[in-house]
Design a protein around this motif. Structure first.
Motif, mmCIF file in Angstrom:
data_model
loop_
_atom_site.group_PDB
_atom_site.id
_atom_site.type_symbol
_atom_site.label_atom_id
_atom_site.label_comp_id
_atom_site.label_asym_id
_atom_site.label_seq_id
_atom_site.Cartn_x
_atom_site.Cartn_y
_atom_site.Cartn_z
ATOM 1 N N GLU A 132 0.940 -1.123 -0.069
ATOM 2 C CA GLU A 132 0.216 0.052 -0.073
ATOM 3 C C GLU A 132 0.908 1.242 -0.184
ATOM 4 O O GLU A 132 0.606 2.278 -0.744
ATOM 5 C CB GLU A 132 -1.058 0.058 1.192
ATOM 6 N N LEU A 133 1.901 1.324 0.585
ATOM 7 C CA LEU A 133 2.974 2.503 0.925
ATOM 8 C C LEU A 133 3.411 2.672 -0.566
ATOM 9 O O LEU A 133 3.598 3.633 -1.047
ATOM 10 C CB LEU A 133 4.050 2.283 1.753
ATOM 11 N N ALA A 134 4.015 1.467 -1.309
ATOM 12 C CA ALA A 134 4.427 1.560 -2.481
ATOM 13 C C ALA A 134 3.257 2.377 -3.442
ATOM 14 O O ALA A 134 3.508 3.099 -4.413
ATOM 15 C CB ALA A 134 4.841 0.291 -3.180
ATOM 16 N N ARG A 135 2.108 1.858 -3.376
ATOM 17 C CA ARG A 135 1.113 2.293 -4.296
ATOM 18 C C ARG A 135 0.734 3.740 -4.065
ATOM 19 O O ARG A 135 0.484 4.300 -5.095
ATOM 20 C CB ARG A 135 -0.251 1.390 -3.943
ATOM 21 N N LEU A 146 -4.011 2.046 7.710
ATOM 22 C CA LEU A 146 -2.639 2.561 8.402
ATOM 23 C C LEU A 146 -1.761 3.305 7.355
ATOM 24 O O LEU A 146 -0.995 4.123 8.067
ATOM 25 C CB LEU A 146 -1.802 1.108 8.816
ATOM 26 N N ALA A 147 -1.725 3.213 6.237
ATOM 27 C CA ALA A 147 -0.796 3.755 5.275
ATOM 28 C C ALA A 147 -0.787 5.188 5.350
ATOM 29 O O ALA A 147 0.477 5.857 5.245
ATOM 30 C CB ALA A 147 -0.961 3.111 3.702
ATOM 31 N N PRO A 148 -1.905 5.783 5.313
ATOM 32 C CA PRO A 148 -1.971 7.422 5.362
ATOM 33 C C PRO A 148 -1.355 7.886 6.499
ATOM 34 O O PRO A 148 -0.510 8.887 6.510
ATOM 35 C CB PRO A 148 -3.294 7.640 5.108
ATOM 36 N N ALA A 149 -1.316 7.352 7.732
ATOM 37 C CA ALA A 149 -0.851 7.868 8.791
ATOM 38 C C ALA A 149 0.808 7.574 8.738
ATOM 39 O O ALA A 149 1.571 8.305 9.262
ATOM 40 C CB ALA A 149 -1.531 6.930 10.107
ATOM 41 N N VAL A 150 1.044 6.419 8.371
ATOM 42 C CA VAL A 150 2.431 5.939 8.287
ATOM 43 C C VAL A 150 3.312 6.972 7.380
ATOM 44 O O VAL A 150 4.266 7.320 7.705
ATOM 45 C CB VAL A 150 2.666 4.622 7.929
ATOM 46 N N ARG A 151 2.547 7.180 6.232
ATOM 47 C CA ARG A 151 3.080 8.207 5.288
ATOM 48 C C ARG A 151 3.258 9.724 6.068
ATOM 49 O O ARG A 151 4.373 10.258 5.609
ATOM 50 C CB ARG A 151 2.319 8.300 4.101
ATOM 51 N N GLU A 152 2.256 10.041 6.497
ATOM 52 C CA GLU A 152 2.111 11.590 6.973
ATOM 53 C C GLU A 152 3.426 11.651 7.979
ATOM 54 O O GLU A 152 4.022 12.754 8.176
ATOM 55 C CB GLU A 152 0.854 11.711 7.373
ATOM 56 N N VAL A 153 3.213 10.686 9.068
ATOM 57 C CA VAL A 153 4.598 10.803 9.909
ATOM 58 C C VAL A 153 5.771 10.500 9.421
ATOM 59 O O VAL A 153 6.611 11.519 9.882
ATOM 60 C CB VAL A 153 4.079 9.519 11.186
ATOM 61 N N LEU A 154 6.038 9.819 8.542
ATOM 62 C CA LEU A 154 7.250 9.815 7.780
ATOM 63 C C LEU A 154 7.645 10.850 7.128
ATOM 64 O O LEU A 154 8.991 11.232 7.204
ATOM 65 C CB LEU A 154 7.392 8.479 6.923
ATOM 66 N N GLU A 155 6.570 11.533 6.390
ATOM 67 C CA GLU A 155 7.136 12.687 5.887
ATOM 68 C C GLU A 155 7.286 13.886 6.540
ATOM 69 O O GLU A 155 8.065 14.786 6.334
ATOM 70 C CB GLU A 155 5.722 13.146 4.764
ATOM 71 N N GLU A 156 6.528 13.970 7.730
ATOM 72 C CA GLU A 156 6.501 15.196 8.746
ATOM 73 C C GLU A 156 6.427 14.752 10.127
ATOM 74 O O GLU A 156 5.321 14.738 10.818
ATOM 75 C CB GLU A 156 5.640 16.150 8.372
ATOM 76 N N PRO A 157 7.533 14.000 10.737
ATOM 77 C CA PRO A 157 7.567 13.428 12.146
ATOM 78 C C PRO A 157 6.744 14.391 13.207
ATOM 79 O O PRO A 157 7.045 15.638 13.188
ATOM 80 C CB PRO A 157 8.797 13.250 12.362
ATOM 81 N N GLY A 158 5.771 14.101 13.855
ATOM 82 C CA GLY A 158 5.499 14.813 14.860
ATOM 83 C C GLY A 158 4.174 15.612 14.324
ATOM 84 O O GLY A 158 3.395 16.395 15.248
ATOM 85 N N ALA A 159 3.670 15.695 13.085
ATOM 86 C CA ALA A 159 3.020 16.295 12.556
ATOM 87 C C ALA A 159 1.303 16.043 12.898
ATOM 88 O O ALA A 159 0.325 16.782 12.972
ATOM 89 C CB ALA A 159 3.051 16.539 11.094
ATOM 90 N N LEU A 160 1.224 14.575 12.811
ATOM 91 C CA LEU A 160 -0.085 13.914 13.241
ATOM 92 C C LEU A 160 -0.310 13.548 14.669
ATOM 93 O O LEU A 160 0.356 13.094 15.199
ATOM 94 C CB LEU A 160 -0.051 12.611 12.244
ATOM 95 N N ARG A 161 -1.350 14.333 14.837
ATOM 96 C CA ARG A 161 -2.142 14.235 16.366
ATOM 97 C C ARG A 161 -2.838 12.772 16.273
ATOM 98 O O ARG A 161 -3.376 12.598 15.399
ATOM 99 C CB ARG A 161 -2.472 15.479 16.841
ATOM 100 N N PRO A 205 9.623 7.984 15.329
ATOM 101 C CA PRO A 205 8.196 8.131 15.572
ATOM 102 C C PRO A 205 7.236 6.836 15.539
ATOM 103 O O PRO A 205 7.790 5.848 15.194
ATOM 104 C CB PRO A 205 7.979 9.055 14.231
ATOM 105 N N VAL A 206 6.210 7.136 16.211
ATOM 106 C CA VAL A 206 5.473 5.715 16.369
ATOM 107 C C VAL A 206 3.986 6.069 15.778
ATOM 108 O O VAL A 206 3.437 7.266 16.055
ATOM 109 C CB VAL A 206 5.230 5.411 17.933
ATOM 110 N N VAL A 207 3.300 5.127 15.111
ATOM 111 C CA VAL A 207 1.781 5.067 14.860
ATOM 112 C C VAL A 207 1.180 4.017 15.710
ATOM 113 O O VAL A 207 1.626 2.896 15.596
ATOM 114 C CB VAL A 207 1.659 4.895 13.541
ATOM 115 N N VAL A 208 0.234 4.250 16.306
ATOM 116 C CA VAL A 208 -0.454 3.174 17.293
ATOM 117 C C VAL A 208 -1.821 3.116 16.656
ATOM 118 O O VAL A 208 -2.531 3.909 16.078
ATOM 119 C CB VAL A 208 -0.632 3.757 18.713
ATOM 120 N N SER A 209 -2.115 1.727 16.626
ATOM 121 C CA SER A 209 -3.695 1.286 16.093
ATOM 122 C C SER A 209 -4.288 0.577 17.055
ATOM 123 O O SER A 209 -3.731 -0.148 17.941
ATOM 124 C CB SER A 209 -3.450 0.731 14.786
ATOM 125 N N THR A 210 -5.585 0.749 17.001
ATOM 126 C CA THR A 210 -6.413 -0.253 17.763
ATOM 127 C C THR A 210 -6.640 -1.524 17.281
ATOM 128 O O THR A 210 -6.406 -1.578 15.883
ATOM 129 C CB THR A 210 -8.002 0.269 18.265
#
Length: 403
Positions: free
Chosen positions: A103-106, A385-400, A237-242
């Motif tokens: 999905e990230l590659a896509r 998961l991919a949108p959150a992962v991408r956003e955090v990788l592009e700008e760590p700390g931006a996603l609340r 940085p970390v992404v957490v999911s339920t």
């Protein structure tokens, strides 16, 4: 009198010897104590990772392991670690990390996604995995776990942590012989004549009490904070999911109160309980009046409410999941802990559970069983998961944590 005592003692010893011999004999054809359910096996001790001379890293705790990965990441692809349980580990060629990489590659962000799913492990085990993973220079860690903490407490209480624990072996023997079940058949209460006292005295198993579930969730939250802190101190940085599970199907094949719904539930393939015909609403209500935590009745009421267009039935399905006598799925206490920790720690949260069961349970076609996603389910999770992962990788700390 002394002779009577000696005879009674002798009879007790003989009975014990016979039970031990029977248990040993059954051991040849039935699972040994402590391994009654493969999905909840006791995790292996030892270092999580083993490195070879050429720098390849092997995930030591995985059975049928995923391919090894190089110690040093590819500079052209950020390294994403996915920590979790068997739901992350999945199959060798179909799992959440594989789907996430695709999905990230896509979406234009090729990444090296490493599968650190720990079959049978819980949050305590993953604290050690997180610490041991730091030398491999991750760019981001995805934390997707929460099923096994409550389940492992249950397994250790009922089966011990290994065959050397006599109470675990004794409990397993009783389960195998089904003594309690057989004795109860003559006392099985019927709606209208059973008192709560009688019912409590003959029921086979009770759901784990809410206090114990809450205490387990508190420990889970502490471990989740520790894992986030481990990565934060290392600048990762970390992404957490339920986590998600199939709340639209019921059971582990072990009824808690099927006697209150006589003839309704029968064993089915795959460890599920199968509903035989329809159950009158009055029967379900009477069962819940006698036992408000009866998971079989909660499930039936939830299904009926959803069929009438009442989305409040989802609460009943969740309650049926939480009160399952063999708790394999993450409970509401665990899900609440995940959300609370993500909010307090200020990390990205992808609330898969809220999305999956927004107005109806996520279809069974996304699951291999009650909790493990199949290929379709893994892709569904990865897409979210991919949108959150991408956003955090592009700008760590931006996603609340409001995703």
């Amino acid at each position: 009198m002394p002779s009577r005592r000696r005879r009674a003692l002798f009879g007790l010893v003989v009975a014990s010897v016979l039970l031990v011999a029977l248990e040993a004999g059954l051991g040849f054809v039935l699972p040994p104590a402590g391994r009654s359910m493969a999905t909840m096996r006791i995790p292996k001790p030892g270092a999580p990772f083993v490195e070879s001379a050429d720098g390849a890293v092997h995930v030591a705790y995985q059975t049928d392991p995923v391919p090894d990965f190089p110690h040093t990441p590819d500079p052209a692809r950020p390294r994403v670690l996915v920590l979790g349980e068997s739901t992350v580990r999945g199959a060798r060629d179909s799992n959440i990390p594989i789907s996430l990489a695709a999905e990230l590659a896509r979406v234009g962000m090729p990444a090296e996604v490493i599968n650190l799913g720990y079959p049978g492990g819980d949050s305590t085990d993953l604290v050690g995995v997180a610490r041991a993973s730091l030398p491999f220079a991750p760019a981001l860690a995805v934390l997707h776990f929460g099923h096994n903490d409550v389940g492992n407490v249950y397994m250790r209480e009922h089966f011990g942590v290994g065959s050397g624990h006599w109470f675990g072996r004794a409990g397993t023997l009783i389960e195998r012989l089904n003594v309690v079940r057989a004795a109860r058949l003559g006392l099985a209460p019927t709606i209208g004549r059973a008192s709560p006292t009688l019912y409590a005295s003959v029921r086979r198993r009770a759901p784990m009490d809410a206090g114990k579930r809450a205490a387990t969730a508190e420990r889970f939250a502490e471990n989740l904070r520790a894992i986030i802190g481990t990565y934060r101190e290392a600048g990762v940085p970390v992404v957490v999911s339920t986590v998600i599970s199939d709340i639209g199907r019921f059971g582990t094949g072990v009824p808690a109160c099927a006697e209150l719904l006589p003839g309704a539930w029968v064993p089915a393939a795959g460890g599920f309980l199968e509903l035989r015909g329809e159950v009158a609403r009055e029967t379900v209500d009477a069962a819940l009046a006698l036992d408000p935590r009866c998971p079989e009745a909660l499930f039936l009421r939830g299904e009926a409410r959803l069929a009438r267009g009442d989305t409040g039935g989802l609460a009943d399905l969740r309650a049926a999941r939480d009160n399952d006598v063999v708790p394999l799925r993450g409970t509401e206490e665990i899900l609440t802990a995940i959300r609370a920790v993500a909010a307090s720690e200020g990390v990205a949260l992808v609330d898969l559970d809220a999305v999956a069961h927004a107005r109806a349970p996520l279809e069974a076609s996304y699951f291999a069983d009650l909790l493990h996603p199949n290929a379709r389910g893994s892709a569904w999770i990865a897409e979210r998961l991919a949108p959150a992962v991408r956003e955090v990788l592009e700008e760590p700390g931006a996603l609340r944590p409001d995703r």
